[in-house]
Design a protein around this motif. Sequence first.
Motif, PDB file in Angstrom:
ATOM      1  N   GLN A 201       0.825  -1.199   0.000  1.00 42.22           N
ATOM      2  CA  GLN A 201       0.000   0.000   0.000  1.00 42.22           C
ATOM      3  C   GLN A 201       0.865   1.257   0.000  1.00 42.22           C
ATOM      4  O   GLN A 201       0.588   2.217  -0.724  1.00 42.22           O
ATOM      5  N   ARG A 204       2.251   2.019  -3.314  1.00 44.39           N
ATOM      6  CA  ARG A 204       1.221   2.327  -4.315  1.00 44.39           C
ATOM      7  C   ARG A 204       1.051   1.194  -5.336  1.00 44.39           C
ATOM      8  O   ARG A 204       0.678   1.432  -6.482  1.00 44.39           O
ATOM      9  N   ARG A 206      -0.997  -1.663  -7.085  1.00 46.26           N
ATOM     10  CA  ARG A 206      -2.449  -1.723  -7.232  1.00 46.26           C
ATOM     11  C   ARG A 206      -2.972  -3.074  -7.708  1.00 46.26           C
ATOM     12  O   ARG A 206      -4.169  -3.302  -7.686  1.00 46.26           O
ATOM     13  N   GLU A 244      -6.168   9.818  -1.571  1.00 42.85           N
ATOM     14  CA  GLU A 244      -5.763   9.615  -2.953  1.00 42.85           C
ATOM     15  C   GLU A 244      -4.525  10.452  -3.264  1.00 42.85           C
ATOM     16  O   GLU A 244      -4.347  11.550  -2.723  1.00 42.85           O
ATOM     17  N   GLU A 248      -4.733  10.747  -8.896  1.00 44.46           N
ATOM     18  CA  GLU A 248      -5.474   9.507  -8.653  1.00 44.46           C
ATOM     19  C   GLU A 248      -6.954   9.844  -8.479  1.00 44.46           C
ATOM     20  O   GLU A 248      -7.317  10.727  -7.700  1.00 44.46           O
ATOM     21  N   PRO A 252      -7.440   3.742  -2.710  1.00 39.36           N
ATOM     22  CA  PRO A 252      -7.748   2.306  -2.662  1.00 39.36           C
ATOM     23  C   PRO A 252      -8.914   1.966  -1.738  1.00 39.36           C
ATOM     24  O   PRO A 252      -9.727   1.097  -2.047  1.00 39.36           O
ATOM     25  N   ARG A 255     -12.145   2.889  -3.507  1.00 36.51           N
ATOM     26  CA  ARG A 255     -12.340   1.962  -4.643  1.00 36.51           C
ATOM     27  C   ARG A 255     -12.819   0.594  -4.151  1.00 36.51           C
ATOM     28  O   ARG A 255     -13.750  -0.002  -4.716  1.00 36.51           O
TER      29      ARG A 255
END
Length: 394
Positions: A201, A204, A206, A244, A248, A252, A255
């Motif tokens: 995390q 970054r 994903r 974010e 971005e 996360p 999302r």
Amino acid sequence: MSPARAVAEFARFLRTETTGGLILLAATAVALVWANSPLAPAYEALRDFRLGPEFLHLNLALGDWAKDGLLALFFFVAGLELKRELVVGELSRWRQAVLPVIAAIGGMVVPAALALSIAWGTPEVDSAWAIPVATDIAFALGVLALTASNLPSSARVFLLSLAVVDDLGAILVIAILFTSSFNLIAAAIAAVALGLYAFLQHKRVRTPWLYVPLALITWVAVHSAGIHATIAGVALGLLTRVREDEGEEESPAVRLEHRLQPWSAAVAVPVFALFAAGISVNGDALSTVFTTALPLAVLIGLVAGKFVGIFGASLLAVKLRVAEKPSGMSWRDVAALSVLGGVGFTVSLLIAELALPGEAAEVAKAAVLIASAIASLTAAVLLLRRSRVHAKAA
């Protein structure tokens, strides 16, 4: 995060949880009808059907898979919501956070104390006192949305914030009280997996091809360590990034909430309710609830303890000028929301299953269902009256 976007996120969350509350109610009704019909043996056979490998203690009944597996998804979403509230939401600002935090603490302490005092001397009271500490966010928000359309938005913010803190308290209770034999190696594996998740995390990363296996490893390791497996979901949620980056579109956490909230609200929690709420309801069972100390303690703890704890702590905090009453709300509005806090359901049913054996768990779950029905119906009447008052004032 812009104010408009924060409001949109909050509204989306309310809509999803309201729908989830209605589906949860339907699943509960199906469970009760099925378990008290001539097809009850089929219900019990399905609930007790074992599935999974013996390796790592994963040969579980379907009811246990719902309790340990599907509820981990519910608690993961709760962890995401809690992290977001703590970092960028209502709980990130002291003046807005302090009242629901104090109210939630009162709403946990008073029911637990009431349950302990009523059931004192019964063999199971050492862990059963925890059953009435939880408020069910899906049911509570569902009742609020259906009955209180004219209440100020601060009422929804107060209830949501209170329920988030309440969830954290229930999570701590589960982690502390219901950790059985502790496996140090499995716990170490879980810690490494969580550390790697946090590192990814931070970097970054994903791709779900790394996160999904890590989440499964964490869940299996926590389960094998003797800690209740839902704690894995909470831990992963709290380690997920909520701010974010520049460029971005969404963080996360947001999302994942978008993608997983419907699965949690419409699948995970209702399936758990389907297996947990299937209890025998007859004259003997109902009389046991109202004449036996332990289920009576659960019932009074949820219906009376939650109201006294939430409303009393809120009133005391405002009178002592530690906190401010939510804007646009009267004390009668706070009282109606405090009654709604007595809807225990999901987490209360889970704690009842963890705390009590066999028939005692069934009777305690019956008390949870009756208490939740009393609290939700009483709160609905009060909220409808308050909603009409606000409509006339407007």
